[in-house]
Design an enzyme around this catalytic site. Sequence first.
Site, PDB file in Angstrom:
ATOM      1  N   LEU A  56      48.587 -37.071 -13.335  1.00  0.00           N
ATOM      2  CA  LEU A  56      48.214 -35.896 -13.859  1.00  0.00           C
ATOM      3  C   LEU A  56      46.933 -35.533 -13.729  1.00  0.00           C
ATOM      4  O   LEU A  56      46.124 -36.652 -13.935  1.00  0.00           O
ATOM      5  CB  LEU A  56      48.702 -35.818 -15.629  1.00  0.00           C
ATOM      6  CG  LEU A  56      50.143 -35.622 -15.817  1.00  0.00           C
ATOM      7  CD1 LEU A  56      50.295 -35.595 -17.139  1.00  0.00           C
ATOM      8  CD2 LEU A  56      50.850 -34.305 -15.285  1.00  0.00           C
ATOM      9  N   ASP A  57      46.211 -34.300 -13.909  1.00  0.00           N
ATOM     10  CA  ASP A  57      44.885 -34.142 -13.907  1.00  0.00           C
ATOM     11  C   ASP A  57      44.235 -34.500 -15.011  1.00  0.00           C
ATOM     12  O   ASP A  57      44.894 -34.640 -16.033  1.00  0.00           O
ATOM     13  CB  ASP A  57      44.592 -32.667 -13.772  1.00  0.00           C
ATOM     14  CG  ASP A  57      44.863 -32.185 -12.391  1.00  0.00           C
ATOM     15  OD1 ASP A  57      45.184 -32.841 -11.333  1.00  0.00           O
ATOM     16  OD2 ASP A  57      45.106 -30.814 -12.153  1.00  0.00           O
ATOM     17  N   GLN A  58      42.903 -35.047 -14.900  1.00  0.00           N
ATOM     18  CA  GLN A  58      42.034 -35.645 -16.153  1.00  0.00           C
ATOM     19  C   GLN A  58      42.320 -34.514 -17.386  1.00  0.00           C
ATOM     20  O   GLN A  58      42.340 -34.878 -18.612  1.00  0.00           O
ATOM     21  CB  GLN A  58      40.878 -35.896 -15.914  1.00  0.00           C
ATOM     22  CG  GLN A  58      40.124 -36.458 -16.905  1.00  0.00           C
ATOM     23  CD  GLN A  58      38.541 -36.795 -16.534  1.00  0.00           C
ATOM     24  OE1 GLN A  58      38.075 -36.621 -15.616  1.00  0.00           O
ATOM     25  NE2 GLN A  58      37.914 -37.630 -17.298  1.00  0.00           N
TER      26      GLN A  58
END
Length: 209
Positions: A56-58
């Site tokens: 997942l994106d940060q």
Amino acid sequence: MDMDNPIALHYIDDAMLVAEKPAGMLSVPGRLPELQDCLVSRLQALYPDVLTVHRLDQVTSGLMVYARGKVMQAALSAQFEQRQVSKRYEAVVQGVMDADAGEIALPLTSDWENRPRQKVDIARGKPALTRWSVLARDVAVRHTRVALEPVTGRTHQLRLHMASVGHPIVGDVLYDAAPAPRVQLHACRLGFVHPLTDEALAFVSVCPF
């Protein structure tokens, strides 16, 4: 984000575990020394055989599945590659969306001159498909709460697709949204088949915003 808070686990057995990634935490280590703290390294401190299956994106919070050992990693990764994993996100976007549901099919590629941004590229981009549906409209603040289903799994796909149709996700300044305390994107549902038992599993995480 408080880095001292323990990671919430939704499930664990000898084959896999499902954890909840906080917004602001990396999924995997970054290249720089100061970017080594991440969800997988925290999990490996407790369970040394844990291996990454997806990311997942940060800025995104929510559900992630991790494998325990390379055999389970290959089995779970194959489900993602073959699009057998059910993924649902919840987001709040800028603007009031007119339609109740739809699809966004825009090919995406890296915007090398403006990394880490991605961009729509009809000629050279990889196919990307997002299904969306409206959950609620807030006309007063001109926001719309949506459910998002990424049929493909391109980098920044949900973020760029929503921005490309004029409704960037709240807080996503990378894609020209107004600043907010966080990017309002949460991985709220994850469904897949257990790699050992073939049991259909589904996990749900309540949206925190």
